[in-house]
Design a protein around this motif. Sequence first.
Motif, PDB file in Angstrom:
ATOM      1  N   PRO A   1       1.036  -1.176  -0.435  1.00 17.52           N
ATOM      2  CA  PRO A   1       0.161  -0.063  -0.036  1.00 17.52           C
ATOM      3  C   PRO A   1       0.933   1.959   0.507  1.00 17.52           C
TER       4      PRO A   1
ATOM      5  N   LYS B   1     -12.287  -1.202  -2.630  1.00 18.72           N
ATOM      6  CA  LYS B   1     -11.182  -0.752  -2.697  1.00 18.72           C
ATOM      7  C   LYS B   1     -11.430  -1.403  -4.563  1.00 18.72           C
TER       8      LYS B   1
ATOM      9  N   ASN C   1      -9.091   4.673  -0.350  1.00 20.53           N
ATOM     10  CA  ASN C   1      -7.499   4.582   0.194  1.00 20.53           C
ATOM     11  C   ASN C   1      -7.757   2.969  -0.571  1.00 20.53           C
ATOM     12  N   GLY C   2      -6.264   2.420  -1.180  1.00 19.36           N
ATOM     13  CA  GLY C   2      -6.255   1.134  -1.232  1.00 19.36           C
ATOM     14  C   GLY C   2      -6.464   0.869  -2.659  1.00 19.36           C
ATOM     15  N   SER C   3      -7.287   1.607  -3.440  1.00 22.73           N
ATOM     16  CA  SER C   3      -7.375   2.157  -5.230  1.00 22.73           C
ATOM     17  C   SER C   3      -6.305   1.410  -5.617  1.00 22.73           C
ATOM     18  N   GLN C   4      -6.019   0.773  -7.395  1.00 25.77           N
ATOM     19  CA  GLN C   4      -5.990   1.451  -8.132  1.00 25.77           C
ATOM     20  C   GLN C   4      -6.259   1.213  -9.179  1.00 25.77           C
TER      21      GLN C   4
END
Length: 383
Positions: free
Chosen positions: A262, A350, A374-377
């Motif tokens: 992360p 996520k 938060n933690g998405s990509q």
Amino acid sequence: MCHCSMDVSLQRYAPAVPSTGGGNVGMNMSPGCCCCCPCPFFPCRPSATSMPIMMQLTSQVFVSHTGQDEGAKNFAASVLKPALEMAGLPVFMDFQDLQPGGPWPDKLMDAAAHSAVVVVVLSKSYTQRYWCMLELDLALHGHPDRSRDTAPLIIPVFYDNTEVVVQQQDIQQHWAAQLSDLPQDRQVWVAADRWSANVAQMKEQLQAVRLYSATSQKDSQWQAARSVVAAAVHAVPMHAAIDAVMGFEQQEAQLVAELTVPDPQRLALWLHGLGGLGKTTMAKLLYNRLQHQFSHRAFVELQPDEGCSRADKHLVSILGQLGASGFGEHQPPAILLNILSDFVARQDRKVLLVIDNVWEAGQLDALLPMQFANGSQIIMTSR
């Protein structure tokens, strides 16, 4: 011998296409290839004729339905199939994919037993048709003479009332009489009580989509189709990307390791360089490797020269793959983007989103929300 390079950049997302020069945190990927420039390295999506038969099967969705029920057939062909294809999923349907006079029984049985996903559109007529019931049996139990590594994900859609379809005594009595009249070689792995139990098992499937309450309403059918897509899309591996890329194993492993850690300052991974270097292939490999770490995932491929003209279609595809609700396929792109923005901003979601083949900055403005949980990509490819 020619050498081709693809730049890889890990950076915070901003709605603009990055330059390949200066300022990027990246790595150089330079496989050698035995060909004349421009380098064709690996095709982004092998054709059906070049892909091995078993690989085709295990990367497709098989839709099992009966043509005897006009309503169920229309739902399967006019609503369900387009929804699956809009999400980028290859679809097999008997009336479209079987050639008259060819070895269709073997092809049909292989598709039922070995596809990644089998969607069963259940109606009263379905349980009375031999080949439909055989397809369901093969999906559940496989073919006794043809081994398979994994069973398909089976998604039942009850087009008619569930209790009407699942009449075990009626089904068992019907097939006890019918199977006795069939050639002996067709009875080796089928039995009336098992076929009755197969239909009953469909009622217990957690993924069941009950459509019978509003079959006449097109919007409800599209919503049911989206539910099927949301369940199916993550069960179909992107075999079109092939399972490994020669010369890229080290870079792939390094990217997977880095993306697994992360980092609140990193949201986007760019893969950019000349055409034919394997950007799409790498993006699909990363999607395959990383998808199980995310609660919601989507992969969308843009086409050259389309600009933002298909933004609404791509947004509908992304929303469907992510499992969102409350949107229509004919809504304006701005409204669809607002729905997507609200969906991905929730902190309990996520998201992994891949956008392949970006050609201009406006496409990102049209397809990407400005804020993700938060933690998405995001993974994007571009020339």
